[in-house]
Design an enzyme around this catalytic site. Structure first.
Site, short mmCIF file in Angstrom:
data_model
loop_
_atom_site.label_atom_id
_atom_site.label_comp_id
_atom_site.label_asym_id
_atom_site.label_seq_id
_atom_site.Cartn_x
_atom_site.Cartn_y
_atom_site.Cartn_z
N ARG A 549 0.71 -0.96 0.01
CA ARG A 549 0.07 -0.10 0.03
C ARG A 549 0.80 1.13 0.05
NH1 ARG A 549 -4.39 -1.52 4.42
NH2 ARG A 549 -2.45 -2.56 5.36
N SER A 610 8.13 -4.86 6.36
CA SER A 610 7.82 -6.09 7.26
C SER A 610 8.76 -7.23 7.14
CB SER A 610 6.25 -6.31 7.12
OG SER A 610 5.43 -5.32 7.00
N ASP A 664 6.32 -3.86 10.58
CA ASP A 664 4.79 -3.82 10.64
C ASP A 664 4.21 -3.90 12.12
OD1 ASP A 664 5.48 -6.53 10.71
OD2 ASP A 664 4.05 -6.81 9.11
C1 BG6 Z 1 -1.74 -5.08 7.75
C2 BG6 Z 1 -0.49 -4.03 7.96
O1 BG6 Z 1 -2.79 -4.26 7.96
O2 BG6 Z 1 -1.58 -6.07 8.15
C3 BG6 Z 1 0.58 -4.48 7.38
O3 BG6 Z 1 -0.94 -2.58 7.35
C4 BG6 Z 1 1.03 -5.90 7.82
O4 BG6 Z 1 1.67 -3.62 7.76
C5 BG6 Z 1 -0.33 -6.66 7.58
O5 BG6 Z 1 2.05 -6.47 7.34
C6 BG6 Z 1 -0.09 -8.21 8.34
O6 BG6 Z 1 -1.26 -8.71 7.86
P1 BG6 Z 1 -1.37 -9.65 6.45
O7 BG6 Z 1 -2.46 -10.70 6.55
O8 BG6 Z 1 -1.77 -8.62 5.33
O9 BG6 Z 1 -0.11 -10.26 6.23
C1 GLC Z 2 7.83 -11.98 9.01
C2 GLC Z 2 8.70 -11.02 9.06
C3 GLC Z 2 8.58 -9.84 10.00
C4 GLC Z 2 7.15 -9.43 10.10
C5 GLC Z 2 6.33 -10.56 10.10
C6 GLC Z 2 4.68 -10.04 9.91
O1 GLC Z 2 7.88 -12.69 10.19
O2 GLC Z 2 9.91 -11.46 9.06
O3 GLC Z 2 9.42 -8.86 9.99
O4 GLC Z 2 6.74 -8.61 10.97
O5 GLC Z 2 6.45 -11.23 8.99
O6 GLC Z 2 4.28 -9.70 9.02
#
Ligand code: BG6
Ligand code: GLC
Ligand code: GLC
Length: 924
Positions: A549, A610, A664
């Protein structure tokens, strides 16, 4: 009213010449006789009325509207198909309630070969009257005792005996081996059994007797046994009729019509329990004063009114009551009634059958009546025969009306104009009373003229049929055992979870001290959660979850406003070259700026990235390794902010000011922390899983300073990569790990997060299929396909509001064809896998909050955890299970989970805002 006389009564065999008006008797006696016998005459219209009313009652009960007092019960029996013919093995059958106060034990061998039969061995036991009316324990102890006596006598070994329990009373079944007695019928009244699971009572009694190791695998109504034992010529027998002590029928109904089953495919056997039918409008006109008297004196007055007009237990009694009446009115036996004639139950079904016999009947009447202390004249004997005939004819006609109702039902449910069907018959009345049988057949022809019915006597009663059901149940029980064995490693005990918590804690301490540990415990250079004074417009990127995003975040007096757009990152880009990936990211930013009219503005940018990064400052993060399916080349070991700036430079004419790089978890914690200052932990359970929390700076080796806090990105997904989770890892986890792009890495994450749970489930399903437990052992191409089983299916399948049929629809969309049992198994597998994930996650959270509590030397800690991630948010039970585990493992912490509403982009913007404020202050 024109009464009907089936023609078999008038032609063919000799039938008793029943008194006509003015014949044999003086006129007043003759009128009395007439009036008495007339009561047992039923008109065709009355039978049709009963047929229609019964059909209505059946259909109401199917829809789940059972009338407790007057209707039939339509009880599902969990038998879903007629025999396949390949059932095999040796089975013990215990028959209770089919035939009076006797109990039968059988040893049945099924060869698995059609037409090849082995004669069963059997033994009958009479149940003493004090047991029939005693306690449940007495009855079941007696049954177990008979069982053992039989097994001793037949020298049957003690090797895993499988028992089918033929229990012929109305029961609510909830499985092939779970059956709660609704109420006793047919003269039984043992205390403490109604409302109980009779299978359990039998198991308990067998256990009390010791000696044999017997597994009670199925409980079966006698009608079902009769149907299953039937071997018809052409098609299968899908209906059975039983007239013995009691009467009942069962048939194969379309499952979709059975409301309680919530099943839309296939057929299921329903025990009609028509004995309880007593609809006033229909039965009222045919009930005689004798029926009322019989009912009053019975053990269950008011109940089983229909059965009391048909069942063998009552036919003799009805005859007796009529004879007493006629004797008392001086029409019979010169007005004499013997004490035996006056005692309830002195005329039995056998007597009635014998007395009605066309050739030897009269002689029997004499001996039977003499045994009762009476001295019948020739005319008495003839009249007694007439009474028997009247009572039995009516019974056969009523029975025909009921059977016609079931046939109509079958016809309707099959939507067939003309129904050709075989009815399996069983029970002493049908077997030994030829006239009953012929009246029945003829009446059925009349009442269900559109059906072509053939009656097929079921040869060895219920024994073989019950063994058939037992064979199926045994196979299912074996499947259950295999399923339990497969899922057992996923069911974690409190001790196992507590051990995970302890190990996690040790790994945290080591990681913080920079000692070898699977937890990297990375400092993030975020030193405080937001204080609400942050202001300004920011750009944010959010890379690493399900969606990539780009966001515009406006932090103002009145709150935070967010505009965001989702862009895709094709797999070829995520796994291509680093340059490609970062160029793509910048392209997306440029596109966003253009759409939002932000071109030329150099807004401060916060980058939620992340993946595990070693940060040297807020705007410097060296990617340690990719996770979650990303694998772009030439990035590991590089500063991600630098890579982004390089891409910006390559794209010329774009101005971007990258201020902070944020994990994240950190973004989520900051985002929730903006609303709740107690939020000091961030948790992600989405594609991947991870956590961060506020640690005391003094505990963080390698970062200068001793006071204050710093947010630590734990990178707990890698927990256990040193092998410490080995004890918990199943062969399915290993398979998923081995097939991933980073084998041996992120072992904790691979047991918890969305990217992997579907795959774990798929591997379990493959295994269960190879064991023959699922999909009839047929491997499908579809299940062999990697990632076909998405984690979102777990969330959908486990949703409480979803009926099993919807579960099946989801799986069918994948190209799987499955039965209801398969759907149930898939559901259980999903539950086991997601439950373990939630519990492991909970153990991790418990370790973290306990550490925060200890850091601060508190007796009790109140803390909030900001959470994000599709799995956590979408799964119907995940959040609850995490919280429950935390409560169990960290009882001294009061933990509130806050779901992040705006994703972690907002948090990244807040981190950026703080950094800008600090930078500005430094400049001043
Ligand atoms: C989102 C966050 O809502 O959730 C992200 O904005 C995060 O930063 C993510 O990585 C994690 O959830 P998913 O299910 O999208 O991997
Ligand atoms: C993976 C990444 C970590 C992140 C997590 C959730 O474990 O290594 O940095 O926070 O996924 O998205
Ligand atoms: C009674 C029982 C029923 C059984 C029938 C025939 O009606 O309630 O379960 O099938 O008798 O034995």
């Amino acid at each position: 009213m024109d009464s009907i006389e089936p023609s078999s009564l008038q032609s063919g065999e000799r039938t008793p010449s029943c008194p006509q008006k003015g014949l044999l008797q003086p006129s007043d006696s003759s009128e009395l006789v007439q009036e008495c016998l007339q009561q047992f005459k039923v008109t065709k219209a009355q039978l049709q009325q009963i047929q229609a009313s019964l059909l209505g009652s059946m259909e109401q009960a199917l829809m789940g509207e059972v009338s407790p007092t007057s209707g039939v019960q339509m009880l599902p029996t969990y038998v879903e198909s007629t025999p396949h013919g390949n059932e095999q093995g040796n089975f013990v059958v215990l028959e209770l309630g089919a035939s009076g106060a006797s109990l039968r034990v059988l040893w049945v061998t099924l060869t698995g070969i059609k037409g090849q039969k082995v004669e069963p061995k059997s033994q009958d036991f009479v149940i003493p009257q004090e047991v029939v009316l005693g306690t449940g324990q007495q009855l079941f102890d007696f049954a177990a005792h008979c069982l053992f006596e039989f097994l001793d006598a037949h020298c049957v070994g003690n090797q895993g005996l499988q028992l089918g329990f033929s229990f012929s009373f109305p029961c609510h079944q909830t499985g092939l081996d779970r059956s709660t007695l609704i109420s006793w019928t047919k003269g039984f009244r043992c205390s403490g059994v109604e409302g109980q699971d009779v299978v359990q009572l039998l198991r308990d009694a067998i256990q009390r007797q010791g000696a044999y190791n017997i597994d009670v695998v199925a409980v079966v109504n006698d009608t079902v046994g009769t149907m299953m034992a039937c071997e018809p010529g052409a098609g299968p027998c899908e209906i059975s009729l039983l007239v013995d002590t009691g009467t009942n029928a069962c048939y194969m109904e379309e499952a979709r019509h059975v409301a309680v089953l919530d099943e839309d495919r296939g057929r299921t056997c329903i025990s009609v329990e028509w004995g309880s039918f007593s609809h006033d409008g229909a039965l009222g006109p045919v009930l005689t004063s004798f029926d009322h008297a019989l009912d009053h004196a019975s053990l269950n007055p008011g109940a089983q009114r229909f059965e009391k007009m048909i069942g063998g237990l009552y036919l003799g009694e009805l005859v007796r009551l009529v004879l007493v009446y006629l004797a008392q009115n001086r029409v019979l036996f010169g007005g004499y009634t013997s004490p035996a004639l006056l005692s309830q139950g002195s005329i039995l079904l056998e007597h009635v059958i014998e007395m009605e016999d066309p050739s030897t009947g009269l002689a029997y009447v004499h001996t039977i009546l003499q045994d009762l202390g009476l001295s019948p004249k020739a005319s008495d004997a003839e009249l007694v025969q007439c009474v028997c005939a009247a009572v039995c004819s009516r019974a056969a006609q009523l029975c025909a009306a009921a059977l016609a109702a079931v046939l109509s039902r079958l016809q309707r449910s099959r939507e067939q104009q003309k129904l050709q069907i075989a009815v399996a018959t069983g029970g002493r009345v049908l077997e030994r009373h030829p006239r009953f049988h012929s009246i029945l057949q003829e009446m059925v022809k009349l009442l269900a003229s559109e059906c072509d019915v053939s009656f097929i006597p079921s040869v060895d009663g219920g024994g073989r049929g019950v063994a058939m059901v037992t064979a199926v149940a045994a196979r299912l029980a074996n499947h259950r055992r295999l399923l339990e064995e497969t899922l057992a490693p996923f069911r974690l005990s409190h001790e196992q979870l507590a051990a995970v918590q302890t190990q996690m804690r040790e790994a945290m301490d080591k990681g913080l001290r920079r000692e070898p540990s699977s937890l990297r415990m990375l400092p993030t250079y975020v030193r405080a959660t937001p204080d609400g004074s942050e202001r300004g417009d920011f750009l944010a990127l959010d890379l690493g979850g399900t969606n990539f995003r780009v966001l515009l975040v406006r932090v103002a007096e009145g709150g935070v406003q967010i505009i965001n757009q989702v862009y895709s990152i094709p797999e070829c880009v995520a796994q291509g070259s680093g340059q490609q990936l970062f160029d793509h990211i910048v392209d997306c930013i440029v596109d966003f700026q253009e759409k939002q009219g932000l071109r030329g503005q150099s807004l401060p940018l916060g980058f939620t990235f992340s993946f595990p990064c070693k940060q040297l400052g807020l705007d410097q993060g060296i990617l340690l390794n990719w996770t979650k399916g990303f694998n772009a080349s030439d990035c590991e070991g590089q500063d991600v902010v630098f890579l982004l700036r390089e891409a910006i430079r390559r794209r010329q004419a774009v101005e971007l000011n990258v201020v902070a790089i944020v994990n994240d978890t950190v973004g989520t914690m900051m985002s929730c922390g903006y609303e709740d200052p107690q939020c000091e932990m961030g948790l992600i359970v989405g594609t991947g899983t991870n956590a961060c929390y506020m640690e005391e700076l003094r505990n963080v080796a390698g970062v200068a300073g001793d006071s204050g806090h710093m947010c630590i990105n734990m990178e707990w997904g890698a927990f256990g990569d040193d092998g410490s989770l080995g004890m918990l890892s199943t062969c399915f986890d290993s398979r998923v790990d081995q097939a991933s792009i980073n084998p041996g890495k992120q072992r904790f994450e691979k047991m918890i997060s969305g990217m992997y749970l579907g795959e774990i489930v798929r591997h379990i399903l493959l295994n269960l299929t190879s064991l023959g437990v699922l999909f009839r052992g047929q491997q499908t191409q579809c299940l062999q396909t990697r990632d076909i089983f998405k984690t979102k299916f777990l969330s959908e399948i486990e949703s409480d509001s979803l009926a099993l049929r919807q579960v099946r629809a989801i799986l069918e969309d994948l190209g799987l064809t499955l039965t209801l049992d398969d759907a149930l198994i898939v559901l259980e597998v999903c539950q086991a896998v997601s439950r373990r994930a939630a519990q492991l996650c909970g153990a991790g959270v418990a370790a973290v909050v306990e550490k925060i509590r200890e850091n601060r030397d508190l007796d009790e800690l109140t803390v909030s955890v900001g959470v994000d991630g599709t799995l956590y948010k979408m799964h119907p039970h995940f959040a609850r299970l995490v919280a429950a585990t935390v409560r169990e493992l960290a009882p001294r912490c009061v933990v509130t989970f806050l779901q992040s509403e705006d994703g972690s982009g907002k948090g990244a913007a807040l981190v950026t805002a703080v950094a800008c404020r600090l930078a500005q202050m430094a400049r001043v």
